[in-house]
Every structure is written in C-alpha cells, then in structure tokens.
Design a protein around this motif. Sequence first.
Motif, PDB file in Angstrom:
ATOM      1  N   ASN A   1      -1.492  -1.868 -10.819  1.00  0.00           N
ATOM      2  CA  ASN A   1      -0.293  -1.885 -11.755  1.00  0.00           C
ATOM      3  C   ASN A   1      -0.927  -1.738 -13.227  1.00  0.00           C
TER       4      ASN A   1
ATOM      5  N   THR B   1       4.278   3.388 -20.883  1.00  0.00           N
ATOM      6  CA  THR B   1       4.208   3.674 -19.584  1.00  0.00           C
ATOM      7  C   THR B   1       4.053   2.533 -18.518  1.00  0.00           C
TER       8      THR B   1
ATOM      9  N   ARG C   1       3.185   1.712 -14.494  1.00  0.00           N
ATOM     10  CA  ARG C   1       2.633   2.343 -13.590  1.00  0.00           C
ATOM     11  C   ARG C   1       2.512   1.276 -12.265  1.00  0.00           C
TER      12      ARG C   1
ATOM     13  N   ASP D   1       1.438   5.708  -6.067  1.00  0.00           N
ATOM     14  CA  ASP D   1       1.589   5.470  -7.555  1.00  0.00           C
ATOM     15  C   ASP D   1       2.623   6.099  -8.258  1.00  0.00           C
TER      16      ASP D   1
ATOM     17  N   ASN E   1       5.038   6.415 -12.163  1.00  0.00           N
ATOM     18  CA  ASN E   1       4.963   6.219 -13.626  1.00  0.00           C
ATOM     19  C   ASN E   1       6.284   6.064 -14.308  1.00  0.00           C
TER      20      ASN E   1
ATOM     21  N   ASP F   1       8.556   5.908 -17.656  1.00  0.00           N
ATOM     22  CA  ASP F   1       8.092   6.043 -18.831  1.00  0.00           C
ATOM     23  C   ASP F   1       8.961   5.970 -19.985  1.00  0.00           C
TER      24      ASP F   1
END
Length: 523
Positions: A407, A420, A422, A436, A438, A440
């Motif tokens: 992360n 961002t 993740r 994974d 994102n 944003d």
Amino acid sequence: MAGGEGSGGSGTRTDPGTWTNPLRDPQDKRLPRIAGPCSLVIFGVTGDLARKKLMPAVYDLANRGLLPPSFALVGFARREWTDEDFSAVVHDAVREHARTGFREEVWERLAEGFRFVQGAFDDDAAFDTLRDTLKSLDVERGTDGNHAFYLSIPPKAFPEVCEQLERSGLAAPTGDSWRRVVIEKPFGHDLESARELNSIVNNVFPESSVFRIDHYLGKETVQNILALRFANQLFDPLWSSHYVDHVQITMAEDIGLGGRAGYYDGIGAARDVIQNHLLQLMALVAMEEPISFEPKQLQAEKIKVLAATRNVLPVDENTARGQYGPGWQGSEKVPGLKEEEGFAKDSTTETFAAIALEVDSRRWAGVPFYLRTGKRLGRRVTEIALVFKRAPHLPFDQTMTEELSQNALVIRVQPDEGITLRFGSKVPGSSMEVRDVNMDFSYGTAFTEASPEAYERLILDVLLGEPSLFPVNEEVELSWRILDPVLEHWAASGSPDTYESGTWGPRSAEEMMARTGRAWRRP
C-alpha cells in the motif's frame, strides 16, 4: 547593524507588535491577504528568473487585487535603461509568462510605479541613487519606507550587495517602516560557507527580516501536506513506524543542463536539490503537529526533524550518484553530460543523487527516508510516497492474488498535482481475486480555481512579513550538516557512474535499494 522591525508586514500599527491591514476585515479570515504600501527592488533584474518568474508573479498578484495601489517595482542592473525601457521589458515578460490574463487597466496602474536604477554592485553612486529613488517613491507613491530587496544574483555577490545596502542606509528601517532581504538558493555550498553567508547577511539584516526562497515550499501541493496530515484524523494513526515501511521523495527532470553547464559544474544534484527542496519536503512529512501554523511554531518542528536526521551507514552502500550519458528522451536522441557545451570532460559533478536517511524520533525510528533527484530521467515528476508495511497475514492462496505491491500514499507535487492512495481490491466476479487499485484526487478536477504560482505566494508572503514558508538559518545549517558527509565521501570516491538518458538513474541506485529488499517506485 540594521534595526529591528514589527512582527507584521502591511497596513498600519494599532499597538506595539500588532499590525492591521486596512484593506482587510480582521473578522473574516476568508478574505485574501493584501499587501500594504511597499516596493520590491530586484537585483539581477535582467536574468531568466526575474523575466520568467518574478515579473510575471508581480503582475499576477496585482491582477488578483493583492497589491496596493501604492506598490512600486524597482529594477537594478548594469543596462543603460530608462524607466520606460524597464517598463517595456516587464511588459514583454508579463505577456509571455504571466499566469493570469492581461488587463490594460491593471497594467497601467502597476506600471506607474516602475523605476530603474543603472549601476554595478561595487558602485557607491548607484546605491545612493537607489536610496534617493526609494525616498522619492515614499513621497510619490506612498510606499511608506517599506522596501524588500530581492537578490536574484549569484551567492558570491551577496556580501557586496548587503554591504552596499548597509552603507547607503537602505537596510535600516525608520519609525514603523520595514526593510527585508530575499535570498535565492544555493545557501552556501557546505556547512562552513552557509554559516559564513548567514553571518554576513545577519550582520546587516536581522533574521526576522531575511527570507530565503525555496520555491518548492510555495507550491500548493507542498502546503497541502500540512492539511492532509493535520486536518484528517484518518491518516494520523498510520503516519509512523508502526505502519510505514519507508518513504521515497523524488524530484526527477527529463531535461539536461542545456546552457547551465557553467553554473552547474561543481554544484551537482545533491547541492542543487537535496540540500534544500528534498530535505524541506522530508521535514514537512516527518514533523510533529505544531501548536499553530505561526512561523516560529512551524520552523521549530522542522528544526527538530532536521536535528534528529542522520545518514544511514555505511555511506557508500546507502548513497548513489551518476552522470547522464547519451540516450533517448522520448523520440529524441540526446547527448550525454560530457558532450554538453561548457562542461569539463573530467568533471565529477553528479546529475543524479540518491541518499538514505533516518530520523531518530519515536515516530520514525527504523524508517528509512530515500531521497533522489536527477536530470535526463524517465519523465518530469516530483512526488512523496509513503510506502506501508505488508499485511502480517494474507488469508489468500496464490490463485486468489496477483503479486500485490505494498500500500502507498503518494503526494504528487508536480505535474498533475494531487494525491493517490494505492491498495488491494477484489476483482468483480464469483472468485476471490485481489489486485492493486488506485484512489486518486486531482487538484485540477476537484477545484475550479487555478493554483497560483509558487513565486506569487512567496513574494506576497515577503511583502506581508509572513515567513512560514521560508527556511531560517538553523534549518539551512542543519541541512548541510546532513549532506556534508555524503559530499566528502563522494569527493574521495572518484567519478560517478554513468546512466543512459531517459532511464531512471545508475545501477548503483537500484543496488542501494535492493540491499534492503526494496525498490524505487516508477512514477
């Protein structure tokens, strides 16, 4: 030695130590901060910084209504210019580089306060003329004796200009007026020279009147670090060694030296970027919550971080440096550093630098901070990435997940300013598969108002006397204390590695991370 000044920066004094701006209702904190009567004197007014950043920033401030009608702009240089010639130069710079649209009525009002003084830094008569010019502006424009001197000049010229300002009486305020000096980096080239420079400047201007410009600290996304950390309870519990594995701070450029070879040779990436920009960003990330956002409180917390910062040892395994060689920047074939005009073939000046640091505090014990910067890298980007530790137990078999990365919370300083996050998420479908993803946030889409340029914010803060975003001399000296051992080691270690232009640095940088089982992010 110049006299001191009041704590504020504009308007009128109502009681000792208190300044109020008559253009602003003190009950409404949402109203913009408007500078009081003053002038800005730019030394080095013929240079690129003045033309591309300072002059356009002054116009943009005026266009936003943040400069008073009594504002004046004074240029000082060797050129045989009249006031009208200077006005034409500013006009062209504004037309080409200003962020806000050109409005004739704003320009005409601003241009009435333009003056130009011809002379060299060793010319007593020129500084006497400058003194007389500012006195005339006090009467004609109502600048009230408030003057800021912007030294957009090489550091070697600072002592001479400061001495001239003191000799001519320009550094000393009278009554309730103020005088300030603005200094561009680099602030010395090592700890000893920084101390010497600070001593020279402080012999003429008190520290409260010295503003050391680090334009990165004026960027909206850099200031948003404070909002992200201290306005959101969501992040505070995670912001420590309990959850953070390491921090990466990157400033990458995709350009080479171009015509700056003469300036850059002997300075290098570490002195040019790490000592100021990146260590300041690290301090903002690692600092404890200040009591308030008053300048002294912010500076005190940053100083604590820098004082607790040390190099990860051994230095040769936890640093990397390189020079760019020939390669491809996108579709363009570019020359290597030693093919650049004006650069010595045997120079050991680095264009890529990476160092590993630790902050010896309860919050950050054991968390390495990796700082890197370079020219001719994969793309232009500046970011801060907090990379979190892996989950202690994953109840998934190999068919349920791809290779999950750690992360990360990434603060994008430039370009595409934003944040961002993740993390791993289930892929839609009947099976448990995790990948994974994102989340944003982008400034450009979240807010309708365009962010001001960094120099707009910083120049306005100078005129207001608000030093929150400016490093004090103790911060500068602590930064050199951190960097000096690395520079000394490199000086004794021969030539830097070579890396191909368009890549992400030398192999030694990858090896530096691999020794700890980590890897650089690909922004």
